[in-house]
Design an enzyme around this catalytic site. Sequence first.
Site, PDB file in Angstrom:
ATOM      1  N   ARG A  87      55.056  58.268  56.657  1.00 35.76           N
ATOM      2  CA  ARG A  87      54.538  56.903  57.008  1.00 35.76           C
ATOM      3  C   ARG A  87      55.676  56.248  57.594  1.00 35.76           C
ATOM      4  O   ARG A  87      55.433  55.559  58.559  1.00 35.76           O
ATOM      5  CB  ARG A  87      53.982  56.158  55.580  1.00 35.76           C
ATOM      6  CG  ARG A  87      53.005  56.725  54.893  1.00 35.76           C
ATOM      7  CD  ARG A  87      52.591  55.962  53.437  1.00 35.76           C
ATOM      8  NE  ARG A  87      52.231  54.531  54.012  1.00 35.76           N
ATOM      9  CZ  ARG A  87      52.265  53.516  53.210  1.00 35.76           C
ATOM     10  NH1 ARG A  87      52.432  53.770  51.757  1.00 35.76           N
ATOM     11  NH2 ARG A  87      52.091  52.214  53.566  1.00 35.76           N
ATOM     12  N   HIS A 138      54.624  43.466  49.456  1.00 36.93           N
ATOM     13  CA  HIS A 138      55.107  44.810  48.805  1.00 36.93           C
ATOM     14  C   HIS A 138      56.140  45.390  49.504  1.00 36.93           C
ATOM     15  O   HIS A 138      56.343  46.581  49.595  1.00 36.93           O
ATOM     16  CB  HIS A 138      53.699  45.687  49.011  1.00 36.93           C
ATOM     17  CG  HIS A 138      52.475  44.920  48.330  1.00 36.93           C
ATOM     18  ND1 HIS A 138      51.134  45.404  48.605  1.00 36.93           N
ATOM     19  CD2 HIS A 138      52.265  44.217  47.293  1.00 36.93           C
ATOM     20  CE1 HIS A 138      50.333  44.800  47.749  1.00 36.93           C
ATOM     21  NE2 HIS A 138      50.857  44.109  47.067  1.00 36.93           N
ATOM     22  N   CYS A 146      68.267  52.151  45.209  1.00 42.33           N
ATOM     23  CA  CYS A 146      68.528  53.323  44.123  1.00 42.33           C
ATOM     24  C   CYS A 146      67.290  53.397  43.041  1.00 42.33           C
ATOM     25  O   CYS A 146      66.912  52.127  42.577  1.00 42.33           O
ATOM     26  CB  CYS A 146      69.699  53.117  43.606  1.00 42.33           C
ATOM     27  SG  CYS A 146      70.244  54.432  42.624  1.00 42.33           S
ATOM     28  N   CYS A 151      71.492  50.822  38.559  1.00 39.63           N
ATOM     29  CA  CYS A 151      72.134  50.579  40.023  1.00 39.63           C
ATOM     30  C   CYS A 151      71.457  49.612  40.596  1.00 39.63           C
ATOM     31  O   CYS A 151      69.992  49.841  40.999  1.00 39.63           O
ATOM     32  CB  CYS A 151      72.352  51.983  40.493  1.00 39.63           C
ATOM     33  SG  CYS A 151      73.302  51.828  42.101  1.00 39.63           S
ATOM     34  N   CYS A 211      76.112  54.596  43.367  1.00 35.77           N
ATOM     35  CA  CYS A 211      76.481  55.251  42.149  1.00 35.77           C
ATOM     36  C   CYS A 211      76.446  56.821  42.411  1.00 35.77           C
ATOM     37  O   CYS A 211      77.112  57.514  41.318  1.00 35.77           O
ATOM     38  CB  CYS A 211      75.321  54.957  41.256  1.00 35.77           C
ATOM     39  SG  CYS A 211      73.625  55.695  41.552  1.00 35.77           S
TER      40      CYS A 211
HETATM   41  N1  APR Z   1      40.100  45.643  61.120  1.00 33.94           N
HETATM   42  C1  APR Z   1      39.710  44.871  60.353  1.00 33.94           C
HETATM   43  N2  APR Z   1      39.587  45.403  58.959  1.00 33.94           N
HETATM   44  C2  APR Z   1      39.836  46.770  58.697  1.00 33.94           C
HETATM   45  C3  APR Z   1      39.969  47.697  60.041  1.00 33.94           C
HETATM   46  C4  APR Z   1      40.164  47.005  61.296  1.00 33.94           C
HETATM   47  N3  APR Z   1      40.428  47.555  62.484  1.00 33.94           N
HETATM   48  N4  APR Z   1      40.089  48.645  59.485  1.00 33.94           N
HETATM   49  C5  APR Z   1      39.710  48.750  58.110  1.00 33.94           C
HETATM   50  N5  APR Z   1      39.429  47.501  57.812  1.00 33.94           N
HETATM   51  C6  APR Z   1      39.564  47.042  56.385  1.00 33.94           C
HETATM   52  C7  APR Z   1      38.830  47.858  55.455  1.00 33.94           C
HETATM   53  O1  APR Z   1      37.368  47.774  55.335  1.00 33.94           O
HETATM   54  C8  APR Z   1      39.224  47.284  54.151  1.00 33.94           C
HETATM   55  O2  APR Z   1      38.748  46.288  53.667  1.00 33.94           O
HETATM   56  O3  APR Z   1      40.892  46.974  55.789  1.00 33.94           O
HETATM   57  C9  APR Z   1      40.698  47.041  54.416  1.00 33.94           C
HETATM   58  C10 APR Z   1      41.939  47.831  53.968  1.00 33.94           C
HETATM   59  O4  APR Z   1      41.917  47.748  52.606  1.00 33.94           O
HETATM   60  P1  APR Z   1      42.986  48.639  51.882  1.00 33.94           P
HETATM   61  O5  APR Z   1      42.751  50.062  52.344  1.00 33.94           O
HETATM   62  O6  APR Z   1      42.343  48.694  50.538  1.00 33.94           O
HETATM   63  O7  APR Z   1      44.461  48.264  52.173  1.00 33.94           O
HETATM   64  P2  APR Z   1      44.933  46.949  51.530  1.00 33.94           P
HETATM   65  O8  APR Z   1      43.847  45.712  51.214  1.00 33.94           O
HETATM   66  O9  APR Z   1      46.053  46.365  52.382  1.00 33.94           O
HETATM   67  O10 APR Z   1      45.502  47.368  50.232  1.00 33.94           O
HETATM   68  C11 APR Z   1      46.307  46.540  49.539  1.00 33.94           C
HETATM   69  O11 APR Z   1      47.044  48.269  47.826  1.00 33.94           O
HETATM   70  O12 APR Z   1      47.654  50.626  48.013  1.00 33.94           O
HETATM   71  C12 APR Z   1      47.830  49.203  47.697  1.00 33.94           C
HETATM   72  O13 APR Z   1      50.319  48.445  48.165  1.00 33.94           O
HETATM   73  C13 APR Z   1      48.853  49.033  48.913  1.00 33.94           C
HETATM   74  O14 APR Z   1      49.328  46.782  49.960  1.00 33.94           O
HETATM   75  C14 APR Z   1      48.407  47.894  49.732  1.00 33.94           C
HETATM   76  C15 APR Z   1      47.407  47.335  48.588  1.00 33.94           C
END
Ligand code: APR
Length: 325
Positions: A87, A138, A146, A151, A211
């Site tokens: 990532r 996040h 660590c 630590c 550490c």
């Molecule tokens: N434009 C707008 N919306 C979009 C697009 C796009 N091009 N592509 C996808 N989406 C929308 C999807 O429909 C969905 O509602 O973005 C959203 C992504 O949702 P998630 O995958 O759940 O991501 P997020 O809401 O950021 O997740 C929240 O969950 O896994 C944890 O810590 C991680 O920060 C993350 C948190």
Amino acid sequence: MASTAARPPLPPRAPIVPPEDLESFQQHLNKSTRILALLGAGLSASSGLPTFRGAGGLWRTHEATQLATPEAFGRDPGLVWQFYSYRRHKALQAKPNPAHYALAELARKKDGFMTLSQNVDGLSPRAGHPASQLKLLHGSLFDVKCSDFFCKYTESANYTDPIVPALEIPTDESDPTTISALEARAELDISDENVALPELRISDLPRCPLCKKGLLRPGVVWFGEMLPTGVINDIEKWMSDSAKIDLIMVIGTSARVYPAAGYVDSARAKGARVAVVNMDRNDAPARGLYNGDWFFEGDAAKIVPEILKSVIGEITEMPDAAVEA
Ligand code: APR
């Protein structure tokens, strides 16, 4: 003599957002002085970064959300590092898109605009979003810390890719006689479960320089962990600075993960109207939409610059704020 037959005019392009919604939103935006944005992975989707849920939410055979836990790291730190190293690499290859730039510009135009981002990809900072108006709920892929409870070592802006040599993404050099030299060096897609992951030993993983015992881990907030206290305090202070909030924009997030999603309710309780930008009409905030809210359906990278235009004008992409590789 060749004749030049007149071509039929192209059909008018459908507007990205319905004009009546755009007008009422912009009227409200123009007079708003206290604005929040809650950002999620969908904002960076058109920069080529996968979201967490739905399509793209699977990494090899694992749900991305299953790898983002302290338990997963405890069980298999090599696998979790491979996921995060991938990532980090992808985020460094990606570029901020027009929505990142538009939000950064709105922050410069409106002092009372605060952005809460769930994204850890570094694209908002790289689009020049003022740091004082951007709270990373996040954490960041480019912070490391660590993993030893006792630590306190942390490091920010670590852009070394790969962070240790063992996490280098392997390249396909299987048959240099039939593949050009360039293609032969093409990276394998290790998010594909059919591509073998390189063997890793614990001693290959990044180790705490302070550490010298604990493994380093990504500086992101995993499921079951607290949001950074400083960030929470800053947001609470911003919220309590005034009795009202005019608007919250909920952009590219499924708004399912708390406490982040709870900021929508907190803003509403202070009078905010809600504007959602999402590809999926089913992904409205948990308590649904009220009269006077907006739902802009489609790609955030196109819609966000469009709806903010009445304040920010046409956005011009600025150079990517430096990422020292
Ligand atoms: N434009 C707008 N919306 C979009 C697009 C796009 N091009 N592509 C996808 N989406 C929308 C999807 O429909 C969905 O509602 O973005 C959203 C992504 O949702 P998630 O995958 O759940 O991501 P997020 O809401 O950021 O997740 C929240 O969950 O896994 C944890 O810590 C991680 O920060 C993350 C948190």
